[in-house]
Design a protein around this motif. Sequence first.
Motif, PDB file in Angstrom:
ATOM      1  N   LEU A  58       1.449  -1.420  -0.053  1.00  0.00           N
ATOM      2  CA  LEU A  58      -0.100   0.302   0.087  1.00  0.00           C
ATOM      3  C   LEU A  58       1.267   1.519   0.185  1.00  0.00           C
ATOM      4  CD1 LEU A  58      -2.023  -1.988   0.332  1.00  0.00           C
ATOM      5  CD2 LEU A  58      -3.355   0.028   2.713  1.00  0.00           C
ATOM      6  N   ARG A  59       0.781   2.458  -0.668  1.00  0.00           N
ATOM      7  CA  ARG A  59       1.568   3.440  -0.779  1.00  0.00           C
ATOM      8  C   ARG A  59       0.615   4.410   0.337  1.00  0.00           C
ATOM      9  NH1 ARG A  59       0.252   6.976  -4.079  1.00  0.00           N
ATOM     10  NH2 ARG A  59      -2.249   6.157  -5.154  1.00  0.00           N
ATOM     11  N   SER A  60       1.150   5.236   0.703  1.00  0.00           N
ATOM     12  CA  SER A  60       0.630   6.370   1.696  1.00  0.00           C
ATOM     13  C   SER A  60       0.706   7.675   1.197  1.00  0.00           C
ATOM     14  CB  SER A  60       1.339   6.582   2.745  1.00  0.00           C
ATOM     15  OG  SER A  60       1.885   5.082   2.950  1.00  0.00           O
ATOM     16  N   VAL A  61      -0.366   8.226   1.114  1.00  0.00           N
ATOM     17  CA  VAL A  61      -0.317  10.104   0.728  1.00  0.00           C
ATOM     18  C   VAL A  61      -1.197  11.079   1.807  1.00  0.00           C
ATOM     19  CG1 VAL A  61      -1.585   9.200  -1.004  1.00  0.00           C
ATOM     20  CG2 VAL A  61      -3.298   9.564   0.055  1.00  0.00           C
ATOM     21  N   ASN A  62      -1.204  11.861   1.380  1.00  0.00           N
ATOM     22  CA  ASN A  62      -1.221  12.833   2.794  1.00  0.00           C
ATOM     23  C   ASN A  62      -2.451  13.790   1.991  1.00  0.00           C
ATOM     24  OD1 ASN A  62       0.473  12.637   4.493  1.00  0.00           O
ATOM     25  ND2 ASN A  62       2.383  13.628   2.828  1.00  0.00           N
ATOM     26  N   VAL A  63      -3.226  14.051   2.664  1.00  0.00           N
ATOM     27  CA  VAL A  63      -4.955  14.477   2.349  1.00  0.00           C
ATOM     28  C   VAL A  63      -5.046  15.926   2.130  1.00  0.00           C
ATOM     29  CG1 VAL A  63      -7.321  14.298   3.023  1.00  0.00           C
ATOM     30  CG2 VAL A  63      -5.643  12.751   3.705  1.00  0.00           C
ATOM     31  N   THR A  64      -4.913  16.677   0.980  1.00  0.00           N
ATOM     32  CA  THR A  64      -4.813  18.225   1.220  1.00  0.00           C
ATOM     33  C   THR A  64      -5.794  18.976   0.637  1.00  0.00           C
ATOM     34  OG1 THR A  64      -4.587  18.368  -1.454  1.00  0.00           O
ATOM     35  CG2 THR A  64      -2.221  18.020   0.401  1.00  0.00           C
ATOM     36  N   ARG A  65      -6.952  17.956   0.434  1.00  0.00           N
ATOM     37  CA  ARG A  65      -7.766  19.163   0.335  1.00  0.00           C
ATOM     38  C   ARG A  65      -9.544  18.221   0.799  1.00  0.00           C
ATOM     39  NH1 ARG A  65     -11.407  20.651  -3.843  1.00  0.00           N
ATOM     40  NH2 ARG A  65     -10.544  19.371  -5.323  1.00  0.00           N
ATOM     41  N   TYR A  66     -10.436  19.230   2.111  1.00  0.00           N
ATOM     42  CA  TYR A  66     -11.269  17.369   2.485  1.00  0.00           C
ATOM     43  C   TYR A  66     -12.769  18.420   1.044  1.00  0.00           C
ATOM     44  CZ  TYR A  66     -15.739  16.216   4.695  1.00  0.00           C
ATOM     45  OH  TYR A  66     -17.020  15.203   5.062  1.00  0.00           O
ATOM     46  N   VAL A  67     -13.415  17.528   0.188  1.00  0.00           N
ATOM     47  CA  VAL A  67     -14.149  17.851  -1.252  1.00  0.00           C
ATOM     48  C   VAL A  67     -14.963  17.823  -0.812  1.00  0.00           C
ATOM     49  CG1 VAL A  67     -14.326  17.325  -3.727  1.00  0.00           C
ATOM     50  CG2 VAL A  67     -12.029  17.344  -3.025  1.00  0.00           C
ATOM     51  N   GLY A 122      -8.193 -11.228  -7.884  1.00  0.00           N
ATOM     52  CA  GLY A 122      -8.571 -10.787  -9.138  1.00  0.00           C
ATOM     53  C   GLY A 122      -9.475 -10.291  -9.819  1.00  0.00           C
ATOM     54  N   PHE A 123     -10.518 -10.034  -8.730  1.00  0.00           N
ATOM     55  CA  PHE A 123     -11.196  -8.863  -8.772  1.00  0.00           C
ATOM     56  C   PHE A 123     -10.797  -7.767  -9.183  1.00  0.00           C
ATOM     57  CE2 PHE A 123     -13.474 -12.091  -6.069  1.00  0.00           C
ATOM     58  CZ  PHE A 123     -14.367 -12.503  -7.236  1.00  0.00           C
ATOM     59  N   LYS A 124     -11.577  -6.546  -9.701  1.00  0.00           N
ATOM     60  CA  LYS A 124     -11.322  -5.048  -9.876  1.00  0.00           C
ATOM     61  C   LYS A 124     -11.847  -4.046  -8.111  1.00  0.00           C
ATOM     62  CE  LYS A 124     -10.367  -4.770 -14.695  1.00  0.00           C
ATOM     63  NZ  LYS A 124      -8.600  -4.383 -14.198  1.00  0.00           N
ATOM     64  N   VAL A 125     -10.611  -3.735  -8.013  1.00  0.00           N
ATOM     65  CA  VAL A 125     -10.874  -2.787  -6.636  1.00  0.00           C
ATOM     66  C   VAL A 125      -9.975  -1.600  -6.882  1.00  0.00           C
ATOM     67  CG1 VAL A 125     -10.407  -3.323  -4.081  1.00  0.00           C
ATOM     68  CG2 VAL A 125     -11.035  -5.266  -5.340  1.00  0.00           C
ATOM     69  N   PRO A 126     -10.786  -0.720  -6.712  1.00  0.00           N
ATOM     70  CA  PRO A 126      -9.862   0.706  -6.443  1.00  0.00           C
ATOM     71  C   PRO A 126      -8.188   0.757  -5.645  1.00  0.00           C
ATOM     72  CG  PRO A 126     -12.109   0.942  -6.130  1.00  0.00           C
ATOM     73  CD  PRO A 126     -11.917  -0.266  -5.929  1.00  0.00           C
ATOM     74  N   GLU A 127      -7.501   1.134  -5.664  1.00  0.00           N
ATOM     75  CA  GLU A 127      -6.002   0.995  -4.754  1.00  0.00           C
ATOM     76  C   GLU A 127      -6.945   1.719  -4.225  1.00  0.00           C
ATOM     77  OE1 GLU A 127      -1.494   2.430  -4.891  1.00  0.00           O
ATOM     78  OE2 GLU A 127      -3.088   3.781  -5.886  1.00  0.00           O
ATOM     79  N   ILE A 128      -6.605   1.117  -3.137  1.00  0.00           N
ATOM     80  CA  ILE A 128      -6.233   1.535  -1.085  1.00  0.00           C
ATOM     81  C   ILE A 128      -4.742   1.840  -0.335  1.00  0.00           C
ATOM     82  CG2 ILE A 128      -6.722   0.188   1.202  1.00  0.00           C
ATOM     83  CD1 ILE A 128      -8.171  -1.931  -0.110  1.00  0.00           C
ATOM     84  N   VAL A 129      -5.429   2.878  -0.195  1.00  0.00           N
ATOM     85  CA  VAL A 129      -3.838   3.541   0.237  1.00  0.00           C
ATOM     86  C   VAL A 129      -3.902   4.169   1.959  1.00  0.00           C
ATOM     87  CG1 VAL A 129      -3.255   4.641  -1.966  1.00  0.00           C
ATOM     88  CG2 VAL A 129      -4.798   5.956  -0.360  1.00  0.00           C
ATOM     89  N   PHE A 130      -3.349   3.887   2.537  1.00  0.00           N
ATOM     90  CA  PHE A 130      -2.789   5.158   3.460  1.00  0.00           C
ATOM     91  C   PHE A 130      -3.390   6.166   3.638  1.00  0.00           C
ATOM     92  CE2 PHE A 130       0.075   1.266   5.006  1.00  0.00           C
ATOM     93  CZ  PHE A 130      -1.514   0.640   5.863  1.00  0.00           C
ATOM     94  N   ALA A 131      -4.040   7.372   4.519  1.00  0.00           N
ATOM     95  CA  ALA A 131      -4.583   8.694   4.343  1.00  0.00           C
ATOM     96  C   ALA A 131      -4.112   9.088   5.085  1.00  0.00           C
ATOM     97  CB  ALA A 131      -5.591   8.901   3.472  1.00  0.00           C
ATOM     98  N   ASN A 132      -2.933   9.965   5.251  1.00  0.00           N
ATOM     99  CA  ASN A 132      -2.483  10.897   6.883  1.00  0.00           C
ATOM    100  C   ASN A 132      -3.457  12.164   6.998  1.00  0.00           C
ATOM    101  OD1 ASN A 132      -0.069   9.164   7.608  1.00  0.00           O
ATOM    102  ND2 ASN A 132       0.751   9.070   5.816  1.00  0.00           N
ATOM    103  N   LEU A 133      -4.156  12.066   7.821  1.00  0.00           N
ATOM    104  CA  LEU A 133      -4.742  13.231   7.884  1.00  0.00           C
ATOM    105  C   LEU A 133      -3.914  14.816   8.856  1.00  0.00           C
ATOM    106  CD1 LEU A 133      -7.204  14.141   6.371  1.00  0.00           C
ATOM    107  CD2 LEU A 133      -8.500  13.733   9.058  1.00  0.00           C
ATOM    108  N   ASP A 134      -3.573  15.814   8.873  1.00  0.00           N
ATOM    109  CA  ASP A 134      -2.481  16.369   9.730  1.00  0.00           C
ATOM    110  C   ASP A 134      -3.430  16.924  10.822  1.00  0.00           C
ATOM    111  OD1 ASP A 134      -1.620  19.440  10.270  1.00  0.00           O
ATOM    112  OD2 ASP A 134       0.310  18.198   9.515  1.00  0.00           O
ATOM    113  N   GLU A 135      -3.036  17.775  11.446  1.00  0.00           N
ATOM    114  CA  GLU A 135      -3.595  18.010  13.114  1.00  0.00           C
ATOM    115  C   GLU A 135      -4.390  18.902  12.432  1.00  0.00           C
ATOM    116  OE1 GLU A 135      -2.971  19.211  17.799  1.00  0.00           O
ATOM    117  OE2 GLU A 135      -1.203  19.133  16.411  1.00  0.00           O
ATOM    118  N   ALA A 136      -3.179  19.911  11.315  1.00  0.00           N
ATOM    119  CA  ALA A 136      -4.348  21.382  11.215  1.00  0.00           C
ATOM    120  C   ALA A 136      -5.524  21.001  10.362  1.00  0.00           C
ATOM    121  CB  ALA A 136      -3.182  22.328  10.251  1.00  0.00           C
ATOM    122  N   PHE A 137      -5.180  19.712   9.075  1.00  0.00           N
ATOM    123  CA  PHE A 137      -6.410  19.716   8.832  1.00  0.00           C
ATOM    124  C   PHE A 137      -7.654  19.910   9.211  1.00  0.00           C
ATOM    125  CE2 PHE A 137      -8.989  17.357   5.675  1.00  0.00           C
ATOM    126  CZ  PHE A 137      -8.398  17.673   4.569  1.00  0.00           C
TER     127      PHE A 137
END
Length: 263
Positions: free
Chosen positions: A8-17, A66-81
Amino acid sequence: MSTSKPTLRSVNVTRYVTPLREGGSLPAIAEADDGFMYVLKFRGAGQGANALIAELISGEIARALGFKVPEIVFANLDEAFGRTEPDEEIQDLLKASVGLNLALHYLSGSYTFDPVVTTINETLASAIVWLDAFVMNVDRTARNTNMLTWHNELWLIDHGASLYFHHAWSDPAAQARKPFLPIRDHVLLPFAAKLDEANEAAHRIITPALLRSVVSLVPDEWLPDETMTAAEKREGYVQFLLSRLSVSDQFINEAKHAREAII
């Protein structure tokens, strides 16, 4: 079908849509620092980390099959977010979810799968029913199929309601051997005429090594427990899945009997 070790990749959340007012994890569409949009599932929602664990484990098992599943990633949420978020309910959710959360790649332009208007073959339907019986997923019904059509292909989403034994943790291996009556409500059960073949195919792919590899992805911080360590609790998931696999003939027979009652 793939048998490669999941990562799994890790990403940082930048914007709540925008919020998605559905699901136990109160998900939202959010943007991350890799430029992609995700369906973000919050650790601070009602079912806590359990829904994220179920999403991760069941989703990656589905991918291995073998099923198609959207990529799952770890998502970091900063305290200031979210400090400027005007909705108090959403702000509370964001504050409770600071740190590591889970997200799935947002399939822009997808639409909900409807078996009434879209034909699904018996092999695929049977394989999906097998998966959901295996992980005890109660949430793939006619009311909420949790399947999307995207670029003319079927994608499986939202497995947070599976592995429900962990909401009242007690002897996972024994819990795995209990009947799974909700399979009778599975939206694809009427089309699942090849359950024995699906069982055989799954056993060729799902091995103890694969299950341990998938469960190893669960972060320690999602496994707090006053009575056991993270490693012990992680082993509990492994034992549940191994025990569940060992009684696959039993849950396939349950599914076949339920199917006979409705067709």
